[in-house]
Design an enzyme around this catalytic site. Sequence first.
Site, PDB file in Angstrom:
ATOM      1  CG  ASN A   1      -0.317   0.687   2.411  1.00  0.00           C
ATOM      2  OD1 ASN A   1      -0.310   1.921   2.515  1.00  0.00           O
ATOM      3  ND2 ASN A   1       0.244  -0.102   3.311  1.00  0.00           N
TER       4      ASN A   1
ATOM      5  CB  ILE B   1       7.889  -4.835  11.674  1.00  0.00           C
ATOM      6  CG1 ILE B   1       7.162  -5.946  10.924  1.00  0.00           C
ATOM      7  CG2 ILE B   1       9.042  -5.395  12.467  1.00  0.00           C
ATOM      8  CD1 ILE B   1       8.013  -6.706   9.906  1.00  0.00           C
TER       9      ILE B   1
ATOM     10  CG  ASN C   1       3.713   5.494  11.836  1.00  0.00           C
ATOM     11  OD1 ASN C   1       4.745   4.829  11.752  1.00  0.00           O
ATOM     12  ND2 ASN C   1       2.849   5.602  10.848  1.00  0.00           N
TER      13      ASN C   1
ATOM     14  CG  LEU D   1       0.844   8.878   7.150  1.00  0.00           C
ATOM     15  CD1 LEU D   1       1.889   9.810   7.761  1.00  0.00           C
ATOM     16  CD2 LEU D   1       0.245   7.996   8.235  1.00  0.00           C
TER      17      LEU D   1
ATOM     18  N   GLY E   1      -3.310  -6.701  10.793  1.00  0.00           N
ATOM     19  CA  GLY E   1      -3.354  -5.622   9.805  1.00  0.00           C
ATOM     20  C   GLY E   1      -3.996  -6.028   8.499  1.00  0.00           C
TER      21      GLY E   1
ATOM     22  CB  CYS F   1       4.514   6.357   7.556  1.00  0.00           C
ATOM     23  SG  CYS F   1       3.554   6.285   6.024  1.00  0.00           S
TER      24      CYS F   1
ATOM     25  N   GLY G   1       2.582  -7.723  11.947  1.00  0.00           N
ATOM     26  CA  GLY G   1       3.245  -8.061  10.694  1.00  0.00           C
ATOM     27  C   GLY G   1       2.765  -9.415  10.209  1.00  0.00           C
ATOM     28  N   GLY G   2       1.739  -9.399   9.372  1.00  0.00           N
ATOM     29  CA  GLY G   2       1.274 -10.621   8.724  1.00  0.00           C
ATOM     30  C   GLY G   2       0.473 -11.579   9.586  1.00  0.00           C
TER      31      GLY G   2
ATOM     32  CE  LYS H   1       2.807   0.252  12.776  1.00  0.00           C
ATOM     33  NZ  LYS H   1       1.413   0.247  12.314  1.00  0.00           N
TER      34      LYS H   1
END
Lengths: 303, 243
Positions: A69, A192, A128, A73, A266, A131, A244-245, A166
């Site tokens: 993606n 992550i 964060n 933001l 996520g 990003c 993460g996944g 993060k």
Amino acid sequence: MVDISTSLCGIKLDNPVMGASGTFGYGEEFAELYDINKLGSFSFKGITEEPRFGNATPRIAECPAGMINSVGLQNPGVKVLVDEILPEMKKIFHKPVMANINGFSIGEYERVAASLEGQDNIGWLEVNVSCPNVHGGGMSFGTSAKAAAEVTAAVRKQSTKPIIIKLSPNVTDITEIAKACEAAGADGISLINTMLGMRINLKSRRPVIANKSGGYSGPGIFPVAVSMIYRVYEAVNIPIVGMGGVSSADDVIEMMMAGARCVQVGAANLTDPFICPKIIDDLPKAMEKYNIEKLADIIGAAH
Amino acid sequence: MTESIFTIKENVALTDSVYKMTLEGDTSALSKPGQFVNIKLEGKFLRRPISVCEYGENSLVLIYKVVGSGTEDMSVMQAGKKLNLLVGLGNGFNPDKSGDAPLLIGGGVGIPPLYGLCKELIAKGAKPTVILGFNTKSEIFLEKEFENLGAKVIVATADGSYGVKGFVTDAMADLTYSFFYTCGPLPMFKAIEAKAVGSGQYSFEERMGCGFGACMGCSCKTKYGDKRICKDGPVLDREEVIW
């Protein structure tokens, strides 16, 4: 009866499952589908001081084990969040929520954190610094231990809430950055964020994503996340929010064994909007399978 | 929106690259023509958003073009296979705006959602004219089906091998209409925007992450603020579109 509760920075969580920032909006879309109070919590879509439209489209590309993606933001800005979104959120979510905050300067992080100080439904700030989809802010703060520590210290001064930094996986040594954040006053570490990735359209010979590259997420990054959580767990004494996944109860348990106190889901929310409640329902059975009575007991068990 | 399991009843080729899939399952989440479903495919991470051509109480029809590996997988699926669908996505067209003599303009694979719309417009007593645009004669589909609904149908082919030679906008010349609805490629939209008279609705396409408004992957700017093609669209009013 197994115990699936955990806690994060002194706040009890009914279960370790949270919706991850950027995949859960402000909760509204999912609240139409199920009672989101079933979740441990969620981290809402990253907020900046001013409204942002984000990057040009296409912003999405598919990968064999996930997606890229490049949203950039997109958000309505902290004023609209405080005046309009948070009051609505209180009606649909009755637990502490995690506020994902972003900045293009130390000052912006400070001002966003300060604007959220009086908001009683915000349990934690997730700062964060990772990003990959914005320039001049975002990940540039999270790829240097010094800059990440500066952001941490600055937000610390503005907020009495637990602050969780993060981190980006797109670094040479994530443990150095985690340690610097801990020393600067962080209460926890989230990891992550997405990994830098790109797909190329073979017909047009151009990158699929308008911004060329973006953040890769999904099951493909799960082992990377487990490894980084495992190493950060050994490097710091503050709690870890793992992500993460993650797409199953087994994944949640694995990430907690690596050292996470709670786990965010996520990309899986986007392909299966009911994945979070499914994982929560699956947890007791998975725990029985691995002889776990109390989920919190297995945090860091792999060490 | 609902998530439910559908069974393929039929999956047939209409042209070299366009297929028609009829699915049986719970369609209660569909309320308007122009909405879409998001299909889970084995071995693909993201679902595939496909607009609904028409739907009934227990079935829906998808007409899709093979444009990549996902739709290629779909094209060889056999009757009896079960698929996981998110149903009732998007806002859909607003048939209440049509007036007595609406114009429906479809380009290629943008045509299917106009079929369900046309059916609904005729049912409420409107007299729609339909322009269908294709590159060439061998690509034509749904012409007869629109005629069978009772619509006036004009086909345009870019190479002149059938019907009006040229683009859909060449077939628009001299037509009068109360409102227009269109779905198709962006260059066609821009040509329509330059030529159309009065109000209308455009149904947009964009690469999507989730399809239900959570990821902000398919956002666009409009005169009324930022919108998500999947949730606030795919249908936008002419008045709000920024070209």
